[in-house]
Scaffold this active site. Structure first.
Site, PDB file in Angstrom:
ATOM      1  N   ARG A 168      95.529  85.242  30.783  1.00  0.00           N
ATOM      2  CA  ARG A 168      95.065  85.979  31.983  1.00  0.00           C
ATOM      3  C   ARG A 168      95.279  87.472  31.771  1.00  0.00           C
ATOM      4  O   ARG A 168      94.467  88.286  32.191  1.00  0.00           O
ATOM      5  CB  ARG A 168      95.806  85.487  33.214  1.00  0.00           C
ATOM      6  CG  ARG A 168      95.137  84.329  33.939  1.00  0.00           C
ATOM      7  CD  ARG A 168      94.762  83.160  33.031  1.00  0.00           C
ATOM      8  NE  ARG A 168      94.178  82.056  33.749  1.00  0.00           N
ATOM      9  CZ  ARG A 168      94.889  81.083  34.347  1.00  0.00           C
ATOM     10  NH1 ARG A 168      96.211  81.068  34.236  1.00  0.00           N
ATOM     11  NH2 ARG A 168      94.272  80.126  34.998  1.00  0.00           N
ATOM     12  N   ASP A 197      92.290  80.519  27.951  1.00  0.00           N
ATOM     13  CA  ASP A 197      91.922  80.176  29.334  1.00  0.00           C
ATOM     14  C   ASP A 197      90.540  80.744  29.622  1.00  0.00           C
ATOM     15  O   ASP A 197      89.902  81.322  28.731  1.00  0.00           O
ATOM     16  CB  ASP A 197      92.978  80.678  30.331  1.00  0.00           C
ATOM     17  CG  ASP A 197      93.123  79.701  31.499  1.00  0.00           C
ATOM     18  OD1 ASP A 197      92.104  79.407  32.146  1.00  0.00           O
ATOM     19  OD2 ASP A 197      94.246  79.221  31.753  1.00  0.00           O
ATOM     20  N   HIS A 270      89.184  75.013  31.710  1.00  0.00           N
ATOM     21  CA  HIS A 270      89.748  76.343  31.445  1.00  0.00           C
ATOM     22  C   HIS A 270      89.219  76.886  30.113  1.00  0.00           C
ATOM     23  O   HIS A 270      89.971  77.452  29.321  1.00  0.00           O
ATOM     24  CB  HIS A 270      91.279  76.292  31.431  1.00  0.00           C
ATOM     25  CG  HIS A 270      91.886  76.197  32.805  1.00  0.00           C
ATOM     26  ND1 HIS A 270      91.968  77.277  33.665  1.00  0.00           N
ATOM     27  CD2 HIS A 270      92.416  75.155  33.483  1.00  0.00           C
ATOM     28  CE1 HIS A 270      92.551  76.897  34.799  1.00  0.00           C
ATOM     29  NE2 HIS A 270      92.817  75.611  34.723  1.00  0.00           N
ATOM     30  N   GLU A 333      93.341  70.866  35.835  1.00  0.00           N
ATOM     31  CA  GLU A 333      92.283  71.427  36.682  1.00  0.00           C
ATOM     32  C   GLU A 333      90.882  71.342  36.063  1.00  0.00           C
ATOM     33  O   GLU A 333      90.305  72.353  35.687  1.00  0.00           O
ATOM     34  CB  GLU A 333      92.614  72.897  37.006  1.00  0.00           C
ATOM     35  CG  GLU A 333      93.908  73.031  37.789  1.00  0.00           C
ATOM     36  CD  GLU A 333      94.304  74.477  38.059  1.00  0.00           C
ATOM     37  OE1 GLU A 333      94.912  74.718  39.116  1.00  0.00           O
ATOM     38  OE2 GLU A 333      94.040  75.348  37.211  1.00  0.00           O
ATOM     39  N   TRP A 399     103.394  69.262  36.632  1.00  0.00           N
ATOM     40  CA  TRP A 399     103.332  70.574  37.307  1.00  0.00           C
ATOM     41  C   TRP A 399     102.913  70.476  38.764  1.00  0.00           C
ATOM     42  O   TRP A 399     103.345  71.269  39.593  1.00  0.00           O
ATOM     43  CB  TRP A 399     102.410  71.526  36.553  1.00  0.00           C
ATOM     44  CG  TRP A 399     100.940  71.277  36.725  1.00  0.00           C
ATOM     45  CD1 TRP A 399     100.181  70.405  36.003  1.00  0.00           C
ATOM     46  CD2 TRP A 399     100.048  71.902  37.650  1.00  0.00           C
ATOM     47  NE1 TRP A 399      98.872  70.445  36.420  1.00  0.00           N
ATOM     48  CE2 TRP A 399      98.761  71.371  37.442  1.00  0.00           C
ATOM     49  CE3 TRP A 399     100.207  72.875  38.642  1.00  0.00           C
ATOM     50  CZ2 TRP A 399      97.648  71.762  38.183  1.00  0.00           C
ATOM     51  CZ3 TRP A 399      99.101  73.266  39.383  1.00  0.00           C
ATOM     52  CH2 TRP A 399      97.837  72.715  39.148  1.00  0.00           C
ATOM     53  N   TRP A 475     102.615  82.359  34.993  1.00  0.00           N
ATOM     54  CA  TRP A 475     101.164  82.595  34.955  1.00  0.00           C
ATOM     55  C   TRP A 475     100.946  84.058  35.286  1.00  0.00           C
ATOM     56  O   TRP A 475     101.650  84.618  36.130  1.00  0.00           O
ATOM     57  CB  TRP A 475     100.454  81.690  35.960  1.00  0.00           C
ATOM     58  CG  TRP A 475     100.707  80.242  35.711  1.00  0.00           C
ATOM     59  CD1 TRP A 475     101.577  79.434  36.376  1.00  0.00           C
ATOM     60  CD2 TRP A 475     100.102  79.429  34.702  1.00  0.00           C
ATOM     61  NE1 TRP A 475     101.543  78.171  35.842  1.00  0.00           N
ATOM     62  CE2 TRP A 475     100.641  78.134  34.815  1.00  0.00           C
ATOM     63  CE3 TRP A 475      99.150  79.677  33.704  1.00  0.00           C
ATOM     64  CZ2 TRP A 475     100.271  77.088  33.972  1.00  0.00           C
ATOM     65  CZ3 TRP A 475      98.776  78.623  32.869  1.00  0.00           C
ATOM     66  CH2 TRP A 475      99.333  77.360  33.006  1.00  0.00           C
ATOM     67  N   THR A 476      99.953  84.677  34.652  1.00  0.00           N
ATOM     68  CA  THR A 476      99.908  86.137  34.744  1.00  0.00           C
ATOM     69  C   THR A 476      98.632  86.698  35.385  1.00  0.00           C
ATOM     70  O   THR A 476      98.203  87.799  35.056  1.00  0.00           O
ATOM     71  CB  THR A 476     100.106  86.761  33.343  1.00  0.00           C
ATOM     72  OG1 THR A 476      99.070  86.265  32.478  1.00  0.00           O
ATOM     73  CG2 THR A 476     101.458  86.420  32.768  1.00  0.00           C
TER      74      THR A 476
HETATM   75  C1  TNX Z   1      97.715  76.348  38.306  1.00  0.00           C
HETATM   76  S1  TNX Z   1      99.725  75.041  36.453  1.00  0.00           S
HETATM   77  C2  TNX Z   1      97.337  76.421  36.980  1.00  0.00           C
HETATM   78  C3  TNX Z   1      97.145  77.731  36.345  1.00  0.00           C
HETATM   79  C4  TNX Z   1      97.302  78.860  37.325  1.00  0.00           C
HETATM   80  C5  TNX Z   1      98.480  78.579  38.228  1.00  0.00           C
HETATM   81  C6  TNX Z   1      98.795  79.687  39.174  1.00  0.00           C
HETATM   82  C7  TNX Z   1      98.432  74.703  35.779  1.00  0.00           C
HETATM   83  C8  TNX Z   1      98.534  73.686  34.783  1.00  0.00           C
HETATM   84  N1  TNX Z   1      97.298  75.333  36.149  1.00  0.00           N
HETATM   85  O1  TNX Z   1      95.889  77.780  35.712  1.00  0.00           O
HETATM   86  O2  TNX Z   1      97.492  80.034  36.603  1.00  0.00           O
HETATM   87  O3  TNX Z   1      98.224  77.403  38.962  1.00  0.00           O
HETATM   88  O4  TNX Z   1     100.031  79.498  39.796  1.00  0.00           O
END
Ligand code: TNX
Length: 538
Positions: A168, A197, A270, A333, A399, A475-476
């Site tokens: 990021r 990403d 991603h 995601e 997570w 996460w940035t």
């Molecule tokens: C979820 S944690 C994501 C990241 C984002 C983050 C922001 C994860 C596996 N995926 O892509 O940066 O939330 O908090």
């Protein structure tokens, strides 16, 4: 009778003596501390006496000398004997491979460990027993006392991680080195680098030059929070990537500090930055742009043979640079619309007897995990990858909460806990958000990190050992430089270090805060931009 009286008096005074000593500000708290009387003073006669010819032990000692010599000006070195020795030896009587025994008396210091890693950790503890100004890089005139103590220590968990998202925002290698330095001080042993990403691809792969020329760069970056309307952009191109040489040097830099780097290559989602360079890897669509916004994108890799060939080539390069056991393959995601619309995916599901898109994702990830396993390594993936059934031997990084980790442990998979409610250092740490720099919307104060326990109560005694440990994630999206990295990570990473290193039954938040107050003086000398809220400042 008189003897008993004398005994009581003696006990009373020795107890008073111990209580009068300032408490040791060690973070993470060691498993066992026995205070002695008096202290050892570093002097020019102090020498390290090595009882082993291990080069790795020598290196751990060199680090200590590089720490103490500039600030003390004492020019401490090695000798075969000394009147004030620091004796270092390897001995298998220390049963834990990362454990150590550190004994400090007024006359000598002794360090015993089974491995060089244990020696390194003993020195990190010794470092914290010295006054904070030991971190100064110029000579400070004072006495350098170390309180007499016997410490027997070993970590609670084998995986003690921090993640840094370099996709990021791209950070100079020096920033990652500094992140590693601070990790070493707190006995973390895994640095997870989130290398790819939607917004950028940060690892040089010579066979695919467009990853460097296209995927590493975005036109501009959104300003403000993802939920702000309307969206505004800064108009400034952002990007960069790490060359293979830089990454190999970083691997060595981390290894010297007993930290293994876990590289992450995201798939099948991603991947917008990747598709901007190689759109043929998508199921449809021919024009993608490296993302300028944060959030979740619907772009996915298409599970065609070409894609697997591409990914295997990338992973070969990755495994060539990063020698550690774990390779992270992402998997979080992935909205599945693009797969749902694809005739190819529909057929693939029929051919493989897959009913759902989650099963298709697990099929995809299992194939990659097996490839990694065939090369003698082990895959780690985010918890979504077990939604569609058996994922083979992959390690699950839980997570979204603890449920993914619990489900995985029940199946016998290994688990790294990183639930976002406790372990996301990109969330706010102070309830008054408008007094804080922009951050991800969640809220995790220091106390919340501290009270986290990585072993879910739901697991039985057979399943508990599946929990390898925990990790803090940085996460940035809203973090663009080193100062902000430190502000978000510290002192929350201090709390996490204790969660994963120290015995659970010894945890006390108040006592931790007292130690942190002292520890923060070390941060001042190291010029760490730590957040001061929990210590009553900002
Ligand atoms: C979820 S944690 C994501 C990241 C984002 C983050 C922001 C994860 C596996 N995926 O892509 O940066 O939330 O908090």
């Amino acid at each position: 009778m008189r003897y008993i009286f004398l005994l009581i008096i003696t006990l009373y005074f020795s107890l008073l003596g111990v209580m009068a000593q300032p408490s040791l500000s060690l973070i993470p708290l060691p498993a066992e501390i026995k205070r002695g009387t008096g202290s050892f003073t570093l002097k020019s006669d102090t020498k390290i006496v090595l009882k082993t010819d291990s080069a790795a032990v020598k290196k751990a000692c060199d680090f200590f000398l590089e720490l103490v010599n500039p600030s003390t000006g004492l020019n401490i070195g090695y000798a075969s004997s000394s009147t004030l020795p620091i004796v270092v030896e390897l001995d298998s009587k220390i049963s834990h491979p990362e454990g150590y025994q550190l004994k400090v008396t007024p006359k000598d210091i002794s360090i015993i460990a089974q491995t060089p890693t244990g020696v390194f950790y003993a020195f990190q503890t010794l470092r914290q027993l010295l006054p904070p100004v030991i971190e100064s890089r110029t000579v400070v005139n004072r006495t350098w006392q170390i309180p007499a103590v016997e410490i027997n220590d070993a970590p609670r968990f084998p995986y003690r991680g921090l993640m840094l998202d370099v996709a990021r925002h791209f950070f100079p290698v020096g920033t990652i080195r500094r992140y590693i330095d601070l990790m070493a001080l707190h006995k973390f042993n895994y640095l997870h680098l989130h290398l790819t990403d939607d917004q950028g691809w940060r690892i040089e792969i010579p066979g695919y030059p467009k990853l460097q020329s296209i995927s590493a760069w975005r036109k501009e970056t959104m300003i403000g929070h993802l939920n702000d309307e309307p969206r505004l952009y800064d108009g400034i191109p952002h990007g960069g990537y790490y060359t293979q040489t830089e990454l190999k040097e970083l691997v060595q830099y981390a290894a010297d500090r007993h930290i293994t780097i876990v590289p992450e290559i995201e798939m099948p989602g991603h991947v917008t930055a990747l598709l901007a360079a190689y759109p043929e890897l998508a199921c449809s669509g021919s024009s993608f742009e490296v993302a300028r916004d944060w959030g979740i994108f619907s772009n996915l890799l298409c599970p065609r043979e070409d894609t697997f060939i591409f990914l295997e080539r990338i992973l070969n390069e990755v495994m060539n640079i990063f020698p550690g056991k774990y390779i992270h393959i992402g998997g979080d995601e992935c909205p599945k619309e693009q797969w749902q619309k694809s005739e190819f995916c529909k057929n693939l599901k029929i051919q493989n007897g897959l009913q759902t898109d989650e099963q298709l994702q697990t099929w995809f990830m299992r194939r990659i995990a097996q490839y990694i396993q065939s090369r003698g390594r082990q895959a780690i993936g985010w918890d979504e990858i077990i939604e569609g059934g058996d994922i083979g031997d992959a390690v699950i990084m839980s997570w979204r909460g603890e449920d993914g980790g619990i489900a995985a442990a029940r199946k016998g998979n290994k688990v790294i806990m990183t639930p976002h409610r406790y372990c996301y250092f990109d969330y706010y740490q102070w309830r008054n958000r408008n007094e804080e720099p922009l951050a991800q919307i969640g809220y995790i104060p220091l106390s919340m990190v501290y009270m986290y326990d990585p072993v879910p109560k739901e697991l039985n005694d057979d399943q508990k050992p599946c929990i390898l440990g925990a990790q803090g994630n940085l996460w940035t999206e809203y973090i663009a430089d080193e100062r902000q990295i430190e502000y978000m990570a510290y002192p929350r990473a201090c709390a996490l270090s204790e969660v994963i290193w120290s015995p659970a039954q010894q945890k006390s938040y108040n006592q931790f805060l007292n130690r942190l107050r002292e520890h923060s003086k070390r941060f001042e000398v190291l010029n760490v931009n730590f957040a001061r809220h929990a210590l009553g400042g900002r």
